[in-house]
Design a protein around this motif. Structure first.
Motif, mmCIF file in Angstrom:
data_model
loop_
_atom_site.group_PDB
_atom_site.id
_atom_site.type_symbol
_atom_site.label_atom_id
_atom_site.label_comp_id
_atom_site.label_asym_id
_atom_site.label_seq_id
_atom_site.Cartn_x
_atom_site.Cartn_y
_atom_site.Cartn_z
ATOM 1 N N ALA A 1 0.858 -1.187 0.000
ATOM 2 C CA ALA A 1 0.000 0.000 0.000
ATOM 3 C C ALA A 1 0.891 1.233 0.000
ATOM 4 O O ALA A 1 2.100 1.157 0.216
ATOM 5 C CB ALA A 1 -0.894 -0.011 1.241
ATOM 6 N N GLU A 2 0.281 2.415 -0.243
ATOM 7 C CA GLU A 2 1.050 3.660 -0.262
ATOM 8 C C GLU A 2 1.793 3.885 1.051
ATOM 9 O O GLU A 2 2.956 4.281 1.065
ATOM 10 C CB GLU A 2 0.128 4.856 -0.544
ATOM 11 C CG GLU A 2 -0.340 4.975 -1.973
ATOM 12 C CD GLU A 2 -1.723 4.375 -2.163
ATOM 13 O OE1 GLU A 2 -2.067 3.417 -1.435
ATOM 14 O OE2 GLU A 2 -2.447 4.874 -3.051
ATOM 15 N N ALA A 3 1.113 3.622 2.178
ATOM 16 C CA ALA A 3 1.715 3.868 3.484
ATOM 17 C C ALA A 3 2.941 2.995 3.704
ATOM 18 O O ALA A 3 3.918 3.416 4.327
ATOM 19 C CB ALA A 3 0.691 3.638 4.591
ATOM 20 N N GLU A 4 2.925 1.778 3.196
ATOM 21 C CA GLU A 4 4.056 0.876 3.390
ATOM 22 C C GLU A 4 5.280 1.309 2.591
ATOM 23 O O GLU A 4 6.403 0.915 2.896
ATOM 24 C CB GLU A 4 3.633 -0.548 3.005
ATOM 25 C CG GLU A 4 2.649 -1.140 4.000
ATOM 26 C CD GLU A 4 1.883 -2.331 3.456
ATOM 27 O OE1 GLU A 4 1.413 -3.144 4.276
ATOM 28 O OE2 GLU A 4 1.760 -2.447 2.213
ATOM 29 N N LEU A 5 5.057 2.151 1.575
ATOM 30 C CA LEU A 5 6.163 2.689 0.781
ATOM 31 C C LEU A 5 6.560 4.089 1.240
ATOM 32 O O LEU A 5 7.456 4.703 0.656
ATOM 33 C CB LEU A 5 5.771 2.731 -0.702
ATOM 34 C CG LEU A 5 5.452 1.388 -1.359
ATOM 35 C CD1 LEU A 5 5.050 1.590 -2.811
ATOM 36 C CD2 LEU A 5 6.640 0.433 -1.260
ATOM 37 N N GLY A 6 5.886 4.586 2.275
ATOM 38 C CA GLY A 6 6.180 5.926 2.766
ATOM 39 C C GLY A 6 5.606 7.025 1.887
ATOM 40 O O GLY A 6 6.031 8.173 1.963
ATOM 41 N N LEU A 7 4.604 6.679 1.071
ATOM 42 C CA LEU A 7 4.013 7.650 0.153
ATOM 43 C C LEU A 7 2.728 8.260 0.698
ATOM 44 O O LEU A 7 2.154 9.153 0.069
ATOM 45 C CB LEU A 7 3.732 6.985 -1.200
ATOM 46 C CG LEU A 7 4.940 6.371 -1.906
ATOM 47 C CD1 LEU A 7 4.512 5.658 -3.182
ATOM 48 C CD2 LEU A 7 5.985 7.436 -2.214
ATOM 49 N N ALA A 8 2.253 7.775 1.831
ATOM 50 C CA ALA A 8 1.043 8.300 2.464
ATOM 51 C C ALA A 8 1.095 7.978 3.951
ATOM 52 O O ALA A 8 1.830 7.072 4.378
ATOM 53 C CB ALA A 8 -0.217 7.696 1.831
ATOM 54 N N ASP A 9 0.335 8.738 4.738
ATOM 55 C CA ASP A 9 0.298 8.491 6.182
ATOM 56 C C ASP A 9 -0.467 7.223 6.511
ATOM 57 O O ASP A 9 -0.144 6.512 7.466
ATOM 58 C CB ASP A 9 -0.325 9.694 6.901
ATOM 59 C CG ASP A 9 0.548 10.927 6.820
ATOM 60 O OD1 ASP A 9 1.785 10.768 6.712
ATOM 61 O OD2 ASP A 9 0.007 12.048 6.846
ATOM 62 N N ASP A 10 -1.509 6.944 5.754
ATOM 63 C CA ASP A 10 -2.271 5.706 5.947
ATOM 64 C C ASP A 10 -2.883 5.291 4.617
ATOM 65 O O ASP A 10 -2.968 6.078 3.686
ATOM 66 C CB ASP A 10 -3.359 5.880 7.017
ATOM 67 C CG ASP A 10 -4.283 7.045 6.710
ATOM 68 O OD1 ASP A 10 -4.981 6.989 5.682
ATOM 69 O OD2 ASP A 10 -4.285 8.023 7.484
ATOM 70 N N SER A 11 -3.293 4.042 4.536
ATOM 71 C CA SER A 11 -3.863 3.499 3.301
ATOM 72 C C SER A 11 -4.992 2.544 3.643
ATOM 73 O O SER A 11 -4.920 1.802 4.621
ATOM 74 C CB SER A 11 -2.799 2.762 2.489
ATOM 75 O OG SER A 11 -1.686 3.591 2.212
ATOM 76 N N ALA A 12 -6.020 2.560 2.802
ATOM 77 C CA ALA A 12 -7.163 1.678 3.017
ATOM 78 C C ALA A 12 -6.957 0.323 2.350
ATOM 79 O O ALA A 12 -7.678 -0.629 2.624
ATOM 80 C CB ALA A 12 -8.436 2.327 2.486
ATOM 81 N N GLY A 13 -5.991 0.232 1.465
ATOM 82 C CA GLY A 13 -5.746 -1.014 0.753
ATOM 83 C C GLY A 13 -4.495 -0.910 -0.082
ATOM 84 O O GLY A 13 -3.687 0.015 0.094
ATOM 85 N N LEU A 14 -4.311 -1.850 -0.996
ATOM 86 C CA LEU A 14 -3.141 -1.836 -1.861
ATOM 87 C C LEU A 14 -3.130 -0.597 -2.746
ATOM 88 O O LEU A 14 -4.172 -0.030 -3.075
ATOM 89 C CB LEU A 14 -3.133 -3.079 -2.758
ATOM 90 C CG LEU A 14 -3.030 -4.436 -2.062
ATOM 91 C CD1 LEU A 14 -3.115 -5.549 -3.106
ATOM 92 C CD2 LEU A 14 -1.747 -4.551 -1.263
ATOM 93 N N MET A 15 -1.948 -0.179 -3.147
ATOM 94 C CA MET A 15 -1.798 0.917 -4.097
ATOM 95 C C MET A 15 -2.054 0.364 -5.500
ATOM 96 O O MET A 15 -1.274 -0.423 -6.022
ATOM 97 C CB MET A 15 -0.384 1.502 -4.009
ATOM 98 C CG MET A 15 -0.133 2.652 -4.950
ATOM 99 S SD MET A 15 1.576 3.273 -4.763
ATOM 100 C CE MET A 15 1.539 4.648 -5.931
#
Length: 226
Positions: free
Chosen positions: A120-134
């Motif tokens: 997800a975005e958050a796991e790549l440091g691209l967002a603070d949180d994510s609801a699912g996969l990017m």
């Protein structure tokens, strides 16, 4: 003003490194206040195509996926609600490093071997949180490095502009100045001619004459401000 160096170099490419380019801009009177490196905190993450998903035999909320990463198809356990066959997503390969010091290893998840992680975005440091996969665009190239896909090999140049330099309040405006300083040609972006759809005109009188090389006017009607 924040300027992407990659975008700037699409218009003008002087034989200068980042620091040299910043120094030249500053010496031209457009002070560079900072240069930020966009280099991400992840590595070995590529574009993957989810070819199939099956229910994990030992966990209701997990899926067994087969993911094409370009040169091979990996079996990866995933718990994201939006994982589905046909979607393209970032895949952290075995050996990948993610923000927070996370290292991806071959692992067993509830008895099933997983060769990587769908991100997800958050796991790549691209967002603070994510609801699912990017979820990536359909035309994303399978196997492409995510750093290249997202064009993160870039620097952001912060330029401080004075009120009298409104001509540089754009990447194109700044590129014009750089082209003059280096005496090299500017690669102007393509532009589309917008033709008038009404015949109304307005009379314009130029008192300055030769001091104004070009003046354009256009009447626009029926503008919806909502």
């Amino acid at each position: 003003m924040l300027v992407s160096e990659n975008w700037l170099r699409e218009l003008i490419a002087p034989d200068l490194d980042t620091q040299g380019l910043a120094h030249q801009i500053t010496m031209a009177g457009l002070e560079v206040e900072a240069i930020a490196d966009l280099k991400p905190e992840f590595s070995k993450v590529v574009v993957g195509l989810v070819e199939s998903t099956d229910q994990h035999p030992n966990a209701d909320k997990l899926k067994l996926t087969k993911v094409n990463v370009g040169d091979e198809v990996l079996e990866i356990v995933c718990g994201a609600a939006n994982v589905a066959a046909g979607v393209k997503v970032p895949v952290a390969l075995v050996g990948a490093k993610l923000p927070g010091g996370i290292k991806i290893k071959k692992a067993k998840v509830r008895g099933e071997v997983s060769f990587g992680m769908l991100c997800a975005e958050a796991e790549l440091g691209l967002a603070d949180d994510s609801a699912g996969l990017m979820l990536l665009a359909d035309d994303a190239e399978v196997g492409q490095n995510m750093v290249d896909y997202l064009q993160l090999n870039d620097n952001i140049i912060e330029v401080s502009l004075t009120p009298n330099r409104g001509d540089c309040l754009s990447v194109l405006g700044l590129a014009r100045d750089i082209s003059v300083l280096n005496e090299i040609e500017l690669t102007a972006p393509p532009s589309k001619t917008v033709y008038a759809l009404i015949e109304d005109t307005i009379e314009v009188k130029l008192n300055a004459g030769s001091a104004c090389s070009r003046y354009c006017s256009r009447i626009i009607r029926d503008v919806d401000m909502t």
